[in-house]
Design an enzyme around this catalytic site. Structure first.
Site, PDB file in Angstrom:
ATOM      1  N   HIS A   2      75.292  45.450  71.893  1.00 39.74           N
ATOM      2  CA  HIS A   2      75.243  45.991  73.249  1.00 39.74           C
ATOM      3  C   HIS A   2      73.984  45.500  73.949  1.00 39.74           C
ATOM      4  O   HIS A   2      72.985  45.198  73.301  1.00 39.74           O
ATOM      5  CB  HIS A   2      75.287  47.523  73.242  1.00 39.74           C
ATOM      6  N   HIS A  51      71.139  46.256  77.056  1.00 34.68           N
ATOM      7  CA  HIS A  51      70.527  47.232  77.938  1.00 34.68           C
ATOM      8  C   HIS A  51      70.177  46.520  79.233  1.00 34.68           C
ATOM      9  O   HIS A  51      69.450  45.535  79.217  1.00 34.68           O
ATOM     10  CB  HIS A  51      69.236  47.792  77.331  1.00 34.68           C
TER      11      HIS A  51
END
Length: 114
Positions: A104, A106
């Site tokens: 993932h 940010h």
């Protein structure tokens, strides 16, 4: 597969709508939602819907097109929320701060919080 991969990650549970999240963007392959503990005025996670890749290194090797989609999604969110200026962070490994081993990104913008 490792034992960590046997149960769905928290991100897969968000994709499945088992855990609520403030979703800001979604495509067939990517979902983006607000971080529950933001470190900046804009702090959005961009997550592929597949759990196949633990970190950005695996993703880059296995599906560079999906990595490009994550980056494009981050840019689009930053254009909407922060005049296009943003930091894009991928933590890779526990010692680097990775706590969920489902790759993932940010997206942070608007100044960092202390």
């Amino acid at each position: 597969m490792s034992s960590e991969s046997e149960s769905p990650s928290i991100f897969s549970r968000i994709v499945a709508r088992e855990i609520p999240a403030t979703i800001v963007r979604e495509t067939d392959r990517v979902i983006a939602f607000e971080d529950i503990a933001p470190k900046a005025p804009v702090h959005v996670l961009v997550v592929p819907k597949t759990e196949q890749y633990r970190d950005v290194v695996e993703l880059a090797a296995g599906d560079p097109g999906l990595l490009a989609e994550i980056v494009a999604t981050a840019q689009s969110i930053a254009e909407e929320r922060a005049e296009g200026e943003f930091r894009l962070i991928f933590n890779t490994g526990e010692n680097a701060g990775q706590t969920v081993f489902h790759v993932h990104a940010h997206v942070l913008a608007g100044g960092l919080k202390e």
